[in-house]
Design a protein around this motif. Structure first.
Motif, PDB file in Angstrom:
ATOM      1  N   LEU A  10       0.862  -1.189   0.000  1.00 13.63           N
ATOM      2  CA  LEU A  10       0.000   0.000   0.000  1.00 13.63           C
ATOM      3  C   LEU A  10       0.893   1.232   0.000  1.00 13.63           C
ATOM      4  N   THR A  48       2.353  -1.746   4.828  1.00 11.16           N
ATOM      5  CA  THR A  48       1.274  -0.798   5.107  1.00 11.16           C
ATOM      6  C   THR A  48       1.669   0.670   4.919  1.00 11.16           C
ATOM      7  N   PRO A  55      -6.939   3.168   5.264  1.00 17.31           N
ATOM      8  CA  PRO A  55      -6.250   1.877   5.114  1.00 17.31           C
ATOM      9  C   PRO A  55      -5.794   1.307   6.445  1.00 17.31           C
ATOM     10  N   LYS A  58      -8.625  -0.522   7.954  1.00 16.85           N
ATOM     11  CA  LYS A  58      -8.916  -1.794   7.266  1.00 16.85           C
ATOM     12  C   LYS A  58      -7.916  -2.895   7.606  1.00 16.85           C
TER      13      LYS A  58
END
Ligand code: 5AD
Ligand code: SF4
Length: 434
Positions: A10, A48, A55, A58
């Protein structure tokens, strides 16, 4: 049989490169094959991002899904900026996680892999001299880190807390890595750092000391290298010499990211960005003057605490004048460890959402006008990706995504292309004989 590795990345380009580094380091000990299916993986890594809240929120439901569907002995690792930020709390909340590895500790991947519930998240750790093993997802286009961490204190941003103080990688190491990548077929390099044009302020050694403009000069001497890109620069450090080098060095691609954040000088001050609206516009005008063919992209935050209608109108004014070709725009997201999260004058999320829609709607119109005007234009495109149905894709010098009919022979080649069809996100063209 090779083990299978599932890695989800991400966030920003630095994270993409960190994932490549992890893949390379893991492969020193054991042969891994990448898989896109977490249920068949022997190792699952989530790399991450913590720059906005969504995000992060999540992450824990994602860990739950991965651990439910995984093979019995598969390990799960949480890496990157949220790992730096939350550390051991991740394992407390999700005991199925086997290790936590911060954004500044990537080189320790093999160590944490073998220690149950290892947590390595120190932001003081210095990887600026570490010689990472080599893996590139696309060997035609090399990503190369030039610095780690970030010294800025923008009041909205969690990154200085997750990636630590800024340290530049010695130029000799950078040049060595790029020389190797170019010898293996990379005609293009993307220089990476949180704040690339602050390069050279602090090193861990006295060797290879230079500033960013000098680094660009050194890199451009690499044999076989034809294109240089970099991300992200900071408007404050865009001095005249840097912009002149950007404009005059033919290897530097004519695409520049200048993150605005806000068009209001009042807000820029509260954000601690260090420049005014006038300075920002002056830098953009200078780019246009020295290099009219360059495209300018930006990042904008709307709804920063205290943003008034007038402040927002100033952001709209900058958009009208500069006509950014790419605009990454976000609703302000309060982040832990940042001063702005505690400011009392948080903006109503509905108002922020309305402003974001207005900004994006206007930008879409501008983008459509820019792209429509591309019909019949010619660009040099570096083809670096094979696409289905006998097509290839690549980027023009100024950063536009261009598709054309073609096969493997075009990969790794820079070709003149005439644009035959335009759309908002990409262009279609025909390769001209040359
Ligand atoms: N809220 C919204 N956007 C943010 N960014 C950084 N921090 C935040 C935040 N708290 C945006 C900035 C930055 C980009 C990478 O993410 O625009 O340039
Ligand atoms: Fe996200 Fe910033 Fe970390 Fe990149 S550096 S992964 S954008 S929080």
């Amino acid at each position: 049989m090779a083990k299978k590795l599932f890695i989800e990345t991400l966030g920003c380009a630095m994270n993409v490169r960190d994932s490549e580094h992890m893949i390379a380091e893991l492969s020193k000990e054991e042969h891994y094959e990448l898989t896109e299916h977490s249920h068949e993986a022997d190792l699952i890594i989530i790399n991450t991002c913590s720059v906005r809240e969504k995000p992060v929120a999540k992450l824990f439901s994602e860990i739950g899904i991965f651990s439910k569907n995984k093979k019995p002995n598969t390990k799960i690792g949480v890496c990157g900026c949220t790992a730096s930020h939350l550390g051991a709390e991740i394992i407390k909340r999700a005991p199925s996680v086997d290790f936590v590895l911060g954004a500044r500790n990537v080189s320790k991947i093999n160590q944490v892999l073998h220690t149950k519930h290892a947590v390595e998240v120190s932001t003081d750790y210095d990887e600026s001299l570490y010689d990472f093993a080599e893996y590139r997802s696309n060997p035609l286009k090399a990503m190369v880190n030039i610095s780690i961490g970030c010294d800025k204190q923008c009041t909205f941003c969690i990154v200085p807390a997750t990636r630590g103080d800024e340290i530049s990688i010695p130029s000799a190491l950078i040049v060595r890595e790029i020389t190797k990548a170019a010898a293996q077929g990379a005609k293009e390099v993307m220089l990476l750092g949180q704040n690339v044009n602050n390069y050279g302020r602090r090193f861990s050694t006295t060797d290879g000391v230079c500033d960013f403009t000098q680094l660009l000069g050194k890199v451009s001497e690499t044999e076989g290298l034809e294109r240089i890109r970099f991300t992200s620069p900071h408007p404050l450090h865009m001095d005249d010499l840097f912009l002149e080098t950007f404009a005059s060095n033919p290897k530097i691609c004519k695409q520049i990211h200048i993150p605005l954040q806000s068009g209001s000088t009042r807000l820029l001050k509260i954000m601690k960005r260090g420049y005014t609206k006038e300075w920002f516009l002056d830098r953009c005008r200078k780019v246009r003057l020295l290099c009219p063919e360059a495209t300018i992209s930006t990042d904008i935050i709307v709804g920063f605490p205290g943003e008034s209608d007038e402040d927002f109108e100033e952001t709209m004014e900058v958009l009208e004048e500069v006509r950014f070709e790419q605009m990454f725009s976000f609703k302000y997201s309060p982040r832990p460890l940042t001063p702005a999260a505690d400011y009392p004058d948080q903006v109503d999320p509905m108002i922020a959402a309305e402003r974001l829609t207005r900004l994006q709607t206007r930008h879409t119109q501008i983008l459509d006008e820019i792209m429509d005007a591309q019909l019949g234009q010619e660009h040099y495109v570096y083809f670096d990706e094979l696409k289905p149905y006998g097509r290839v894709a690549g980027r023009s010098d100024d950063g536009k995504l261009v598709f054309a009919e073609g096969s493997e022979e075009l990969l790794g080649q820079i070709k003149k292309v005439r644009i035959t069809k335009t759309s908002r996100g990409a262009l279609d063209g025909i390769v001209l004989e040359s």
